[in-house]
Write an enzyme that holds these catalytic residues in place. Structure first.
Site, PDB file in Angstrom:
ATOM      1  N   ASP A 836      50.561  81.389  54.511  1.00  0.00           N
ATOM      2  CA  ASP A 836      51.317  82.201  53.548  1.00  0.00           C
ATOM      3  C   ASP A 836      52.451  82.912  54.281  1.00  0.00           C
ATOM      4  O   ASP A 836      52.246  83.522  55.328  1.00  0.00           O
ATOM      5  CB  ASP A 836      50.396  83.222  52.883  1.00  0.00           C
ATOM      6  CG  ASP A 836      51.146  84.050  51.854  1.00  0.00           C
ATOM      7  OD1 ASP A 836      51.531  85.175  52.205  1.00  0.00           O
ATOM      8  OD2 ASP A 836      51.329  83.575  50.742  1.00  0.00           O
ATOM      9  N   ASN A 844      63.530  86.912  48.783  1.00  0.00           N
ATOM     10  CA  ASN A 844      64.120  86.681  47.463  1.00  0.00           C
ATOM     11  C   ASN A 844      64.897  87.897  46.990  1.00  0.00           C
ATOM     12  O   ASN A 844      65.998  87.781  46.446  1.00  0.00           O
ATOM     13  CB  ASN A 844      63.038  86.333  46.454  1.00  0.00           C
ATOM     14  CG  ASN A 844      62.501  84.921  46.654  1.00  0.00           C
ATOM     15  OD1 ASN A 844      63.172  84.065  47.219  1.00  0.00           O
ATOM     16  ND2 ASN A 844      61.276  84.690  46.203  1.00  0.00           N
ATOM     17  N   ASP A 853      64.262  79.379  48.727  1.00  0.00           N
ATOM     18  CA  ASP A 853      63.948  77.943  48.699  1.00  0.00           C
ATOM     19  C   ASP A 853      64.273  77.277  50.032  1.00  0.00           C
ATOM     20  O   ASP A 853      63.546  76.406  50.519  1.00  0.00           O
ATOM     21  CB  ASP A 853      64.723  77.266  47.579  1.00  0.00           C
ATOM     22  CG  ASP A 853      64.189  77.643  46.200  1.00  0.00           C
ATOM     23  OD1 ASP A 853      64.881  77.376  45.196  1.00  0.00           O
ATOM     24  OD2 ASP A 853      63.067  78.190  46.145  1.00  0.00           O
ATOM     25  N   GLU A 879      54.903  80.664  48.022  1.00  0.00           N
ATOM     26  CA  GLU A 879      55.142  80.665  49.462  1.00  0.00           C
ATOM     27  C   GLU A 879      53.904  80.245  50.240  1.00  0.00           C
ATOM     28  O   GLU A 879      53.822  80.486  51.438  1.00  0.00           O
ATOM     29  CB  GLU A 879      55.583  82.068  49.900  1.00  0.00           C
ATOM     30  CG  GLU A 879      54.568  83.181  49.695  1.00  0.00           C
ATOM     31  CD  GLU A 879      54.684  83.827  48.348  1.00  0.00           C
ATOM     32  OE1 GLU A 879      55.194  83.144  47.425  1.00  0.00           O
ATOM     33  OE2 GLU A 879      54.264  84.993  48.201  1.00  0.00           O
TER      34      GLU A 879
END
Length: 964
Positions: A836, A844, A853, A879
């Protein structure tokens, strides 16, 4: 939303957490908590307090409205969505249907119902109070303007306001059962009856008194707070509540559920009136500020006091603590025992005290230094023997202490931890140097030690006598009894390696022993032993004392509080008829001075003839009346959904039940609104449609679900207090995840039908052409077949591939993992890791989702470069990445540790910036389970531990950790 009736059921909780005693608690007996701006309040002046039907507590301040769930304050201030026009809030009034009226500066008025807000037209000035009358009309007390009414039209809608009292300040409103409305104003008390206004005259013509507050008591009488005392109106007649307050300005007056009056003052703090008894509390006793502005009693019975310096909560706890501040000689209490007058003797490290109904009296010894008391025993002649730490034994007679036995007179040691007078009048003394038995005349002494008898240990801490005349002893490495001078030791070590025996409970036919491995029962009829310990459901090992109360329960003291178990169940478990024991737990949050109850001295817990129980603790004596306590498993805790978000976008859970197609993350935040031990609440949840069983959440109040397939779900949550029964409240949040168009069943049916028609047409045409040109048709069929296979392979690839990274998606990974688990045992030694990205949301938020991305694509390349021996990598969701690799144990952990370090050192170049990331990794082994779901849960649990431990680490879940 939860109906108010649900909370009426929660009132049963008062019978457990807030015990009612045979006498009224003094203010000093209450368990207190305080909150200020240092604890999350937006401002320290608490202008009003309210509790809505759902259980939330609300506090009005000059910097906004604070909603409290027991854990934290959530602020609502000036905001177009809420309709609050100014942060300065003066009025908070809860109304039926889970409504909350909020009024304040600049005439701000808004109505909250559930999760929705309904702004109202502004009033003329500061709104001091709101009243919703019996016809649902809204009345407003306005600063400097008076009292106004808005007639109810429809839900959330009212006519233009009508003035009833003007030119003065309105402070507070209340309505009587007959419909009369009373208004507290700067120019006196007014009554509005049938739309007619009348000024109420106080005795001696004082009709212009400054009236600051009005409320109703349980008998329907009016309570009035004025600049000249507190008043009560009964059948139209006004009288002072208490003559001593005739000249004191009273800011607020309220009656609690027990009929006691609580008064706030302008400058002298809090007052409580019980009958004609008056008590005060000021800053000297813990009140945050001596100016009291608001008083409120919540559903659980706690009293909340709003001041200019913060909030004070007064809570009635089951236990009362008596400590040095109340007059005890010392706080570290080792022994407690009622005397023949039913007063309580308390022995501590600083002396001996006698607690009567009215006072605490210190009993001094002849020597200059105070006695350190270890043990007590009542004698048949009415005197009491007192065992000490370094001064041997003293005798208490007529409240005078005199030396009785010492080492100079033959006592084997000056430290005496247990004393017993047997039925023949003989005296027994437990010391670290053995057990001494004196004849009634003290002319003969017999010493039992490990060297001269079967005594298992010289360190004797407990003594008791059974109905057969046997004298029982407890030592540091065992227990036993003496009969006719013969010592019989019991083999306690066979029961969970029990050794230390701290105390006894003797009853006809049985002797119960509190040990360092639980509770052991000795049955007289066959001399058999049975244990109730951890395997039988008790959560800890070491117990000091066992006492049976009059309501059918055993009480066990320990270093971790008190434990109550049903007496009948204890016998059933000891007899093998029941496998587990049920218990209740009590500690400092229940009013005990300390959760550490002392042991190693006797008696350290006693019960009086009236049924009151006293416990020696590390901070004074704790007192409880067991038969006033009820079972907590009847409690139905108020539960609320605090927030629901789809892909981190919050929605209104009252109206939003459709989840857009493609939603990756659903997060649900919930809370149990019990305020007595909020931080100890435990939760479990179940998502019907996805989970077959309850999932224990511990103290965490957030549930997250990723990549749920389209369909309908129901989220359920239950709560409990520690060691209590789960409250499986009928509470749920239902939602439906919409499918993409191609996932709809009707679209799939149409496409399938069209495919069949197309296929039929193609076959027909091909057969027709075959008759004409068989050779060419065969070639065409072969070509078409190859093309169909190619398309099918492409479709299969796309359905199993993540669009962003090109990795296997969750569907493909699930199939691969299940296939791996279905292989023979010898071939399934592999590890599952979930990787993770730490704090991915910040990327973001700081850059963009496009940058995020790019980071995900870069990490996917790092995971698939084959430098770290990973066999399969899939994008798990968001993620998160899932990895399968052969092997297990430290080598796998080291492999992923190298991978983690490599990722941390890698610079990821994006369109906006060069970014460094870290990852947290959770690893589980196939040797831990062959169940697909369980293996995923183990890996997810390891990942959760990695996050809890600070992120940027690798956690491999061992077998022990997996089962915890």
């Amino acid at each position: 939303m939860v109906n108010r009736r649900l909370f009426l059921l929660a009132i049963t909780f008062l019978l457990h957490v807030f015990a009612s005693f045979s006498y009224a608690l003094t203010l000093s007996d209450y368990f207190t908590d305080t909150w200020t701006s240092n604890n999350g309040l937006p401002h320290n002046s608490i202008n009003a307090i309210a509790q809505t039907d759902d259980g939330y507590l609300w506090f009005a301040t000059w910097e906004g409205v604070a909603q409290y769930n027991g854990r934290e304050f959530k602020l609502f201030d000036r905001n177009a969505a809420t309709g609050i026009r100014d942060s300065g809030t003066r009025a908070l009034v809860a109304a039926p249907d889970n409504q909350l009226w909020i009024g304040g500066a600049r005439g701000s008025l808004t109505l909250r119902e559930g999760y929705d807000w309904y702004p109202q037209d502004s009033a003329q000035s500061l709104v001091n109070h709101v009243l919703i009358d019996q016809q649902k009309n809204a009345w407003f007390a306005i600063q400097g303007k008076g009292v106004f009414k808005r007639t109810y039209i429809a839900p959330h809608q009212y006519q233009d306001e009508q003035a009833f009292i003007t030119g003065i300040s309105g402070y507070r409103l209340t309505q009587t059962a007959n419909g009369d409305i009373y208004a507290a104003t700067s120019k006196g008390l007014y009554r509005i009856r049938d739309d007619q206004v009348q000024l109420i005259h106080f005795p001696n013509g004082r009709h212009t008194l400054h009236v600051m507050h009005v409320s109703m008591d349980q008998q329907g009488r009016l309570l009035i707070a004025t600049e000249a005392g507190a008043w009560r109106m009964d059948n139209g007649k006004l009288s002072l509540v208490h003559a001593s307050l005739a000249h004191e300005p009273i800011s607020v007056i309220e009656e609690d559920q027990n009929g006691q009056l609580w008064l706030g003052t302008i400058s002298t703090g809090l007052i409580r009136i019980t009958g004609q008894s008056l008590e005060r509390m000021s800053t000297a006793e813990g009140l945050p500020n001596n100016r009291v502005i608001s008083i409120f009693q919540d559903f659980e019975g706690s009293i909340w006091v709003g001041t200019n310096g913060g909030i004070l909560r007064l809570r009635e706890a089951p236990f009362i603590s008596i400590s040095k501040k109340d007059g005890l000689s010392g706080n570290f209490v080792r022994t407690v025992m009622p005397n023949q007058d039913n007063h309580l003797l308390v022995g501590s490290d600083a002396g001996l005290d006698l607690i009567s109904e009215t006072e605490i009296h210190s009993l001094k010894a002849p020597q200059s230094e105070p006695l350190s008391v270890l043990s007590l025993e009542s004698l048949a002649n009415g005197n009491t023997l007192v065992g000490t730490y370094v001064h041997g034994v003293y005798q208490l007679s007529d409240n005078q202490l005199t030396p009785f036995l010492s080492t100079e007179s033959g006592l084997p040691a000056a430290e005496v931890r247990a004393i017993l007078q047997d039925k023949q009048g003989g005296l027994w003394f437990g010391t670290p140097a053995g057990l001494a038995h004196y004849s009634p005349s003290l002319t003969q002494m017999t010493l039992y030690t490990k060297s001269n008898s079967a005594l298992p240990d010289d360190y004797v801490v407990a003594l008791a006598e059974d109905e057969l005349g046997r004298v029982w002893f407890g030592t540091g490495i065992g227990a036993g009894y003496i009969e006719d001078g013969q010592v019989t030791a019991l083999a306690l070590e066979q029961y969970e390696q029990a050794e230390f025996s701290f105390g006894f409970q003797v009853e006809p036919g049985f002797v119960w022993i509190a040990t360092d491995r639980g509770l052991i029962r000795f049955r007289q009829s066959d001399q058999s032993l049975a244990i109730i310990g951890r395997p039988q459901g008790l959560p800890i090992d070491k117990f000091f004392q066992v006492v049976k109360d009059r309501s059918g329960s055993f009480w066990l003291s320990s270093n971790r509080g008190l434990w109550r178990i049903p007496y009948d169940q204890a016998h059933a478990v000891a007899d093998g008829k029941q496998s587990h024991i049920r218990f209740d737990h009590f500690g400092r949050s229940d009013g005990m001075g300390s959760s550490q109850a002392n042991g190693g001295s006797n008696p350290a817990m006693s019960i009086t003839d009236s049924g009151q129980m006293f416990i020696a603790t590390a901070h004074g004596v704790s007192k409880v009346t067991p038969n006033h306590l009820k079972q907590p498993d009847q409690i139905l805790l108020p539960l609320v959904i605090e927030d629901v978000s789809f892909d981190n976008q919050s929605v209104n859970p009252a109206s939003q039940h459709q989840v857009p197609a493609g939603t990756d993350l659903i997060r649900i935040t919930y809370a149990g609104l019990g305020y007595s031990m909020q931080n100890h609440l435990e939760y479990r949840t179940q998502l019907i449609g996805f989970e077959d069983e309850w999932i224990n959440r511990g103290n965490h109040n957030v549930a997250e679900y990723t990549n749920l397939p389209p369909g309908s779900y129901q989220f359920r949550v239950a709560a409990r207090y520690p060691y209590g029964q789960w409250n499986e409240a009928d509470f749920q949040y239902a939602f439906h995840i919409e499918p993409f168009w191609w996932q709809r069943s009707d679209i799939r049916l149409i496409l399938s039908f069209m495919a069949l028609l197309t296929l039929g047409a193609i076959i027909y045409l091909r057969l027709y052409a075959l008759k004409q040109r068989e050779r060419q048709l065969q070639q065409q069929v072969q070509l078409q077949t190859r093309e169909l296979r190619k398309q099918s392979a492409e479709f299969e690839r796309l359905s199993n591939e993540d669009a962003l990274t090109g990795l296997a998606n969750r569907r493909a990974f699930d199939r691969a993992l299940q296939a791996r688990l279905s292989q023979p045992t010898s071939d399934t030694c592999f590890s599952l890791a979930i990787v993770d990205i730490d704090h991915f949301k910040r990327i973001n938020d700081s850059f963009s989702h496009l940058t995020g991305d790019q980071v995900i694509k870069a990490l996917s390349k790092l995971l698939t470069d084959n430098k770290h021996g990973i066999e399969m990598v899939a994008r798990w969701g968001g993620e998160e990445f899932a990895c399968i690799t052969s092997g297990e144990g430290s080598s796998i952990t080291e492999r992923f540790e190298r991978l983690r370090e490599a990722i941390a050192k890698t610079t990821i170049t994006t369109d906006q910036a060069d970014i460094h990331i870290t990852v947290s990794v959770g690893i589980a082994s196939s040797h831990q389970t062959h169940n697909y779901k369980t293996l995923l849960q183990l890996a997810d649990k390891a990942l959760y531990q990695a996050k809890q431990n600070g992120r940027n680490i690798v956690v491999s879940l061992s077998q022990d950790n997996a089962s915890s």
